[in-house]
Write an enzyme that holds these catalytic residues in place. Structure first.
Site, PDB file in Angstrom:
ATOM      1  N   ASP A  73       0.814  -1.216   0.000  1.00 21.08           N
ATOM      2  CA  ASP A  73       0.000   0.000   0.000  1.00 21.08           C
ATOM      3  C   ASP A  73       0.850   1.270   0.000  1.00 21.08           C
ATOM      4  OD1 ASP A  73      -2.417  -1.285  -0.146  1.00 21.08           O
ATOM      5  OD2 ASP A  73      -2.792  -1.248   2.010  1.00 21.08           O
ATOM      6  N   LYS A 100      -4.437  -4.656  -6.345  1.00 20.78           N
ATOM      7  CA  LYS A 100      -5.120  -3.676  -5.505  1.00 20.78           C
ATOM      8  C   LYS A 100      -6.315  -3.076  -6.257  1.00 20.78           C
ATOM      9  CE  LYS A 100      -2.463  -4.179  -1.957  1.00 20.78           C
ATOM     10  NZ  LYS A 100      -2.998  -4.568  -0.626  1.00 20.78           N
ATOM     11  N   ARG A 104      -1.588  -1.232  -9.543  1.00 23.86           N
ATOM     12  CA  ARG A 104      -0.820  -0.085  -9.082  1.00 23.86           C
ATOM     13  C   ARG A 104       0.576  -0.004  -9.676  1.00 23.86           C
ATOM     14  NH1 ARG A 104      -2.752   0.064  -2.853  1.00 23.86           N
ATOM     15  NH2 ARG A 104      -4.820   0.934  -3.244  1.00 23.86           N
ATOM     16  N   ARG A 147      -5.433   5.445  -3.169  1.00 21.44           N
ATOM     17  CA  ARG A 147      -4.023   5.746  -2.920  1.00 21.44           C
ATOM     18  C   ARG A 147      -3.379   6.460  -4.113  1.00 21.44           C
ATOM     19  NH1 ARG A 147      -3.632   3.917   1.975  1.00 21.44           N
ATOM     20  NH2 ARG A 147      -4.716   1.986   2.508  1.00 21.44           N
ATOM     21  N   LYS A 173     -12.986   5.909  -0.021  1.00 23.41           N
ATOM     22  CA  LYS A 173     -12.893   4.517   0.421  1.00 23.41           C
ATOM     23  C   LYS A 173     -12.220   4.411   1.781  1.00 23.41           C
ATOM     24  CE  LYS A 173     -11.274  -0.082  -0.469  1.00 23.41           C
ATOM     25  NZ  LYS A 173     -10.784  -1.100  -1.398  1.00 23.41           N
TER      26      LYS A 173
END
Length: 201
Positions: A73, A100, A104, A147, A173
């Protein structure tokens, strides 16, 4: 206990731009994303332990090699920090990034490349050659990934031109008040709304 996954964005923002204090972060946390503290120190970021958390200072950071097996993350914000650090940053074991909210690897690399970063991905690695600043002046999509949206927002503060971010509400989220905190720290933000296929841009 505060969330290191979310705090990572403002910790890096402070390293890139100036003083930021973040409280409610346990210095002995077992959270996997506590690793952002070790990564910032490894890259020579100026980070001070306070009674309740951490204080950052704008720093001249250095590229390094980072294994993100256990902290995927953190991938997008680490990539941003590497893009604005001297030398080369190599992120290894990136396979979990593909599983994810977005792929990503693709979303991080394409986004930072669009902003002017020197970044590529190959053989389970992301390789970044740092620059002093990014360019901006583009329209980007968050890929509906919270993110990526937060990383783009922090990146905007080191871009020469503004960024227009679509699907910015992806932050809901995990961090619905992200933009309020961003602006409270001096981040510049102008809200525009369009509606297209039920998406707020």
């Amino acid at each position: 206990e505060g969330d290191y996954s979310q705090a990572a964005f403002f910790l890096v923002g402070g390293i890139l731009n100036g003083f930021v204090t973040i409280n409610d972060l346990n210095h002995e946390s077992n959270q996997g994303d506590y690793e952002i503290i070790n990564i910032i120190k490894q890259m020579k970021g100026k980070l001070v332990f306070t009674e309740k958390g951490f204080k950052t200072e704008k720093s001249h950071t250095l590229g390094t090699e980072i294994d993100i097996t256990d902290c995927p993350d953190l991938g997008p914000i680490i990539a941003l920090l590497g893009s604005l650090s001297s030398g080369t940053t190599i992120m290894t074991n990136i396979h979990r990034l593909r599983l994810k909210e977005s792929d990503r690897v693709e979303s991080t690399v394409s986004t930072l490349k669009a902003l002017g970063a020197n970044i590529t991905a190959s053989n389970n690695q992301i390789i970044i050659k740092g620059k002093e600043s990014l360019i901006g002046g583009v329209t980007l999509d968050s890929h509906n990934d919270h993110r990526i949206a937060m990383m783009i927002s922090i990146a905007s503060q080191r871009c020469e031109k503004p960024i227009f971010l679509k699907t910015a509400n992806a932050v809901n989220k995990s961090y619905p008040h992200f933009y309020e905190d961003f602006m409270s720290l001096g981040g510049k933000l102008e809200v525009k709304e369009w509606y297209n296929e039920n998406s707020r841009y």
